[in-house]
Scaffold this motif. Structure first.
Motif, PDB file in Angstrom:
ATOM      1  N   ILE A   1       0.844  -1.188   0.000  1.00  0.00           N
ATOM      2  CA  ILE A   1       0.000   0.000   0.000  1.00  0.00           C
ATOM      3  C   ILE A   1       0.879   1.237   0.000  1.00  0.00           C
ATOM      4  N   THR A   2       0.296   2.327  -0.396  1.00  0.00           N
ATOM      5  CA  THR A   2       1.015   3.599  -0.403  1.00  0.00           C
ATOM      6  C   THR A   2       0.988   4.200   1.003  1.00  0.00           C
ATOM      7  N   GLU A   3       1.779   5.250   1.200  1.00  0.00           N
ATOM      8  CA  GLU A   3       1.777   5.938   2.497  1.00  0.00           C
ATOM      9  C   GLU A   3       0.398   6.532   2.781  1.00  0.00           C
ATOM     10  N   ARG A   4      -0.233   7.025   1.750  1.00  0.00           N
ATOM     11  CA  ARG A   4      -1.572   7.610   1.918  1.00  0.00           C
ATOM     12  C   ARG A   4      -2.571   6.559   2.368  1.00  0.00           C
ATOM     13  N   GLU A   5      -2.517   5.376   1.737  1.00  0.00           N
ATOM     14  CA  GLU A   5      -3.413   4.287   2.128  1.00  0.00           C
ATOM     15  C   GLU A   5      -3.099   3.811   3.554  1.00  0.00           C
ATOM     16  N   ALA A   6      -1.816   3.752   3.902  1.00  0.00           N
ATOM     17  CA  ALA A   6      -1.429   3.337   5.252  1.00  0.00           C
ATOM     18  C   ALA A   6      -1.968   4.313   6.288  1.00  0.00           C
ATOM     19  N   ALA A   7      -1.876   5.608   6.010  1.00  0.00           N
ATOM     20  CA  ALA A   7      -2.402   6.613   6.935  1.00  0.00           C
ATOM     21  C   ALA A   7      -3.920   6.466   7.070  1.00  0.00           C
ATOM     22  N   PHE A   8      -4.578   6.189   5.951  1.00  0.00           N
ATOM     23  CA  PHE A   8      -6.030   6.002   5.954  1.00  0.00           C
ATOM     24  C   PHE A   8      -6.409   4.776   6.790  1.00  0.00           C
ATOM     25  N   ILE A   9      -5.710   3.671   6.590  1.00  0.00           N
ATOM     26  CA  ILE A   9      -5.973   2.435   7.336  1.00  0.00           C
ATOM     27  C   ILE A   9      -5.691   2.649   8.823  1.00  0.00           C
ATOM     28  N   LEU A  10      -4.607   3.350   9.133  1.00  0.00           N
ATOM     29  CA  LEU A  10      -4.265   3.624  10.527  1.00  0.00           C
ATOM     30  C   LEU A  10      -5.363   4.463  11.191  1.00  0.00           C
ATOM     31  N   ASP A  11      -5.877   5.451  10.474  1.00  0.00           N
ATOM     32  CA  ASP A  11      -6.953   6.278  11.010  1.00  0.00           C
ATOM     33  C   ASP A  11      -8.211   5.446  11.276  1.00  0.00           C
ATOM     34  N   ILE A  12      -8.540   4.559  10.352  1.00  0.00           N
ATOM     35  CA  ILE A  12      -9.693   3.672  10.524  1.00  0.00           C
ATOM     36  C   ILE A  12      -9.499   2.794  11.754  1.00  0.00           C
ATOM     37  N   ALA A  13      -8.306   2.205  11.881  1.00  0.00           N
ATOM     38  CA  ALA A  13      -8.036   1.302  13.006  1.00  0.00           C
ATOM     39  C   ALA A  13      -8.079   2.045  14.342  1.00  0.00           C
ATOM     40  N   CYS A  14      -7.553   3.278  14.371  1.00  0.00           N
ATOM     41  CA  CYS A  14      -7.587   4.078  15.607  1.00  0.00           C
ATOM     42  C   CYS A  14      -9.030   4.377  16.006  1.00  0.00           C
ATOM     43  N   SER A  15      -9.815   4.800  15.040  1.00  0.00           N
ATOM     44  CA  SER A  15     -11.215   5.146  15.328  1.00  0.00           C
ATOM     45  C   SER A  15     -12.017   3.940  15.788  1.00  0.00           C
ATOM     46  N   ALA A  16     -11.857   2.831  15.096  1.00  0.00           N
ATOM     47  CA  ALA A  16     -12.672   1.651  15.404  1.00  0.00           C
ATOM     48  C   ALA A  16     -12.241   0.961  16.699  1.00  0.00           C
ATOM     49  N   SER A  17     -10.942   0.985  17.000  1.00  0.00           N
ATOM     50  CA  SER A  17     -10.460   0.271  18.182  1.00  0.00           C
ATOM     51  C   SER A  17     -10.446   1.125  19.438  1.00  0.00           C
TER      52      SER A  17
END
Length: 172
Positions: free
Chosen positions: A134-150
Motif C-alpha cells: 500500500i502507499t503511504e496515503r493508504e497506510a495513513a487512511f488504514i491507521l486512522d480507521i483502526a484508531c477510530s474503530a479500536s
C-alpha cells in the motif's frame, strides 16, 4: 499461576478428547478388514478455496469458541481454586474485548473497501494485516480507521501486509 491455568486447560482438552472418542466408539469394520472399493468412497464436489483471510477468520472463531468452552468449564468446576477461577474469568473478559476490537476494525475496513483486511488484538495492541503493498496515503487512511474503530492510540497499532496470488489482491 498462568502455567497452572494452561495445564488445567490442557488436561480439560485431553479429557474432552478422550470422552468424545469413547462416546463415538470405534469406527465400523469393513468386510474381512479389506478396504472399501474406490467406487464406494464418496468424493466431495470441488469447491473454490476460500480467501486466506476468510479461512483465518473461520479458524479464529472456532478456536475462540473452544477456548471459551474450556474456560467456562474451568470456571464452573467446583474443584477450581478461587484464584484460578478469577484468572479464567479475566481471560474470558479479555478474549471478549479483543474479539470486539477485531470485529469493529475489520467491519470499518470492509466499509472502506478493505474487506480482506484482518485485525488481531492482543493486550492493548492491534495488528492490522492487509493484502499486498500500500502507499503511504493508504497506510495513513488504514491507521486512522483502526484508531477510530479500536479506540486505541496510533502507537498501539501496527500495520503489515501479506501477499497472495494476484486474484486475491483487493486493494482499491
Amino acid at each position: 499461576m498462568k502455567d497452572r491455568i494452561l495445564n488445567a486447560l490442557m488436561l480439560l482438552a485431553v479429557a474432552a478428547a478422550l470422552i468424545l472418542s469413547l462416546v463415538r466408539g470405534a469406527p465400523p469394520e469393513t468386510d474381512a478388514g479389506l478396504p472399501l472399493p474406490v467406487a464406494a468412497v464418496p468424493t466431495p464436489a470441488p469447491t473454490a478455496a476460500p480467501h486466506p483471510a476468510d479461512a483465518y477468520r473461520a479458524e479464529r472463531a472456532e478456536t475462540r469458541a473452544k477456548e471459551e468452552a474450556l474456560l467456562l468449564a474451568l470456571i464452573s468446576s467446583p474443584q477450581t481454586a478461587p484464584e484460578t477461577r478469577t484468572l479464567a474469568e479475566a481471560a474470558i473478559l479479555d478474549m471478549t474485548k479483543n474479539d470486539e476490537i477485531e470485529l469493529a476494525v475489520e467491519a470499518a475496513l470492509a466499509a472502506e473497501g478493505f474487506d480482506k483486511g484482518l485485525c488481531v488484538a492482543r493486550e492493548g495492541e492491534v495488528t492490522v494485516f492487509f493484502p499486498g503493498e500500500i502507499t503511504e496515503r493508504e497506510a495513513a487512511f488504514i491507521l486512522d480507521i483502526a484508531c477510530s474503530a479500536s479506540g486505541l492510540d496510533a502507537q498501539n497499532i501496527r500495520l503489515t501486509g501479506f501477499s497472495f496470488a494476484p486474484e486475491y489482491d483487493i486493494l482499491p
